[in-house]
Design an enzyme around this catalytic site. Structure first.
Site, short mmCIF file in Angstrom:
data_model
loop_
_atom_site.label_atom_id
_atom_site.label_comp_id
_atom_site.label_asym_id
_atom_site.label_seq_id
_atom_site.Cartn_x
_atom_site.Cartn_y
_atom_site.Cartn_z
N ASP A 152 98.70 -34.27 71.87
CA ASP A 152 97.65 -33.45 71.27
C ASP A 152 96.82 -34.28 70.30
O ASP A 152 97.27 -34.60 69.20
CB ASP A 152 98.29 -32.26 70.56
N THR A 204 89.59 -37.69 82.08
CA THR A 204 88.70 -37.09 83.08
C THR A 204 87.25 -37.23 82.63
O THR A 204 86.98 -37.56 81.47
CB THR A 204 89.01 -35.58 83.29
N TYR A 222 74.48 -21.43 75.84
CA TYR A 222 74.89 -22.78 75.45
C TYR A 222 74.26 -23.19 74.11
O TYR A 222 74.89 -23.02 73.07
CB TYR A 222 74.55 -23.78 76.56
N ALA A 274 87.69 -32.32 75.19
CA ALA A 274 87.34 -30.97 75.65
C ALA A 274 88.62 -30.14 75.70
O ALA A 274 89.54 -30.48 76.44
CB ALA A 274 86.69 -31.01 77.03
#
Length: 418
Positions: free
Chosen positions: A135, A75, A259, A164
């Protein structure tokens, strides 16, 4: 865990492998604002659009990487990177990711369907592609990747780390680390969009404790990236001059407490520290390099979950489109390859040796307009002053919904595999 290659020397007739399950009409289902299913046809259209965005867009004669490993490839920026390498430079690619396949009448995740579409298009165009679903933090997946590279692709000249994940199990200690989105030192209050209701609200986040900071660094910092590169180097699977990139974000001051100066920021600082160490190691052994690429803010499953960011991502496109500066993940990655990695000579970096793909977002005139709009936005004028509708559409599009050209009243095959 699945290692699946396709490409040159293989039959190009098979587009999808299915188990002939009954066709289904797939309607979006949500838990809160998160989509809990995905539409395979919408995901396919998204990947096709990105592939079309690479064809014929590379400067004539520009040489690129030949063998590319993308860790976190299903993605967002990872998928866009893989598409840019494959359709821009005819590179062989190995993608590593962790996605849920279809099961019975349950759809797969969007990343699974993205990968199905990627492999289908790669077969059609005669491009080699292999994928590992497992994983990426685990030693087992790393070993499988090394075996696949050794047999199918080596030596690798570009490694992209775009992972992510909300948690990580360290294979050496067995400890499970969970990342958090929190400020450090003191509570943080600002405005955001309540995504379930579409209201502009104030949100206060309490500061992280030391364990939460350390856990976030363990998940999102540079330790796993270092392990990948060290294993590849030890197994002699990196080419002379091999380069590696990890993706990061800095953003405007309004997001810094949550952030840049928060738990995520500590992880990103660790990522930068590891980049410096890896650069020295690769330079010494192979004449190679390691960099951080600071990319533009885009709508992703991860960014939508960060308080304040949804409001920022509703305002920013309005300003950037007005200046004809806006870019999505594919446009960013195309520019990363053409202007930085493959332009000839060392890429331009900032004072901290970072590639700055966020240069257009962070222009002073862009940020001044965002800052001017920010305090004016209310629930009542959210739709008229921002592109929150576009944010919602783009977020749902990540799961294959509200994609142009898809008839969502038509049944579709969901049990698809590459």
């Amino acid at each position: 865990m699945v290692f699946s290659p396709c490409g040159q020397g293989r039959s190009l007739a098979l587009t999808y492998r299915t188990l002939n399950m009954p066709l289904q009409i797939i309607k979006r289902r949500s838990r809160g604002f998160i989509c809990v299913n995905a539409h395979p046809e919408g995901c396919r259209r998204n990947v096709e659009r990105w592939v079309a965005g690479m064809r014929g867009k590379i400067p004539a004669g520009q040489a690129g990487p030949r063998n590319v490993l993308v860790i976190g490839a299903s993605t967002g920026y990872g998928l866009a990177s893989r598409i840019a390498a494959a359709w821009g430079y005819d590179a062989k690619t190995l993608g590593v990711f962790f996605e849920r396949p279809p099961e019975g009448d349950k759809t797969a995740t969007a990343g699974h369907y993205n990968t199905v579409a990627f492999h289908s298009l790669a077969r059609k165009d005669g491009l080699f592609a292999a994928s590992i679903n497992g994983d990426a933090f685990s030693d087992e997946v790393k070993r499988d990747a090394l075996d696949g590279l050794r047999k199918q692709m080596a030596p690798v000249d570009l490694v992209i780390y775009s992972l992510a994940s909300p948690k990580r199990t360290d294979p050496r200690t067995g400890q499970v680390h969970n990342s958090t989105l929190k400020p450090i030192g003191q509570a943080f209050t600002n405005r955001t969009i309540e995504l379930d209701s579409g209201k502009v609200v104030s949100v206060t986040l309490q500061p992280a404790n030391e364990n939460e900071i350390a856990d976030t660094v363990a998940v999102m910092g540079g330790d796993d990236w270092r392990r990948w590169i060290e294993m590849l180097l030890a197994e002699k699977l990196l080419a002379e001059g091999a380069r590696t990139l990890a993706y990061s974000y800095i953003g405007p001051e309004i997001t810094w407490p949550i952030y840049r100066d928060g738990t995520i920021g500590q992880a990103k600082k660790d990522l930068e520290r590891v980049a410096t160490e890896l650069d020295a190691t690769l330079a010494k052994n192979l004449g190679g390099h390691a960099w951080i690429s600071v990319n533009k803010a885009v709508v992703t499953q991860a960014s939508a979950a960060i308080p304040v960011v949804p409001l920022y991502l509703s305002v920013l496109p309005v300003v950037m489109r007005g200046k004809e500066l806006d870019e999505g993940p594919l446009e960013q990655m195309r520019r990363l390859f053409t202007d930085f990695l493959c332009a000839g000579g060392p890429p331009k970096v900032d004072e901290a040796r970072r590639l700055r793909l966020d240069d257009r977002e962070m222009r002073s005139d862009v940020q001044a307009e965002v800052a001017a709009l920010w305090p004016q936005i209310t629930t009542e004028n959210l739709q008229s002053m921002t592109d929150f509708a576009g944010f919602q559409r783009e977020f749902r599009g990540l799961f294959g919904f509200e994609v142009d050209g898809v008839d969502y009243d038509q049944p579709t095959e969901t049990d698809l595999h590459w």
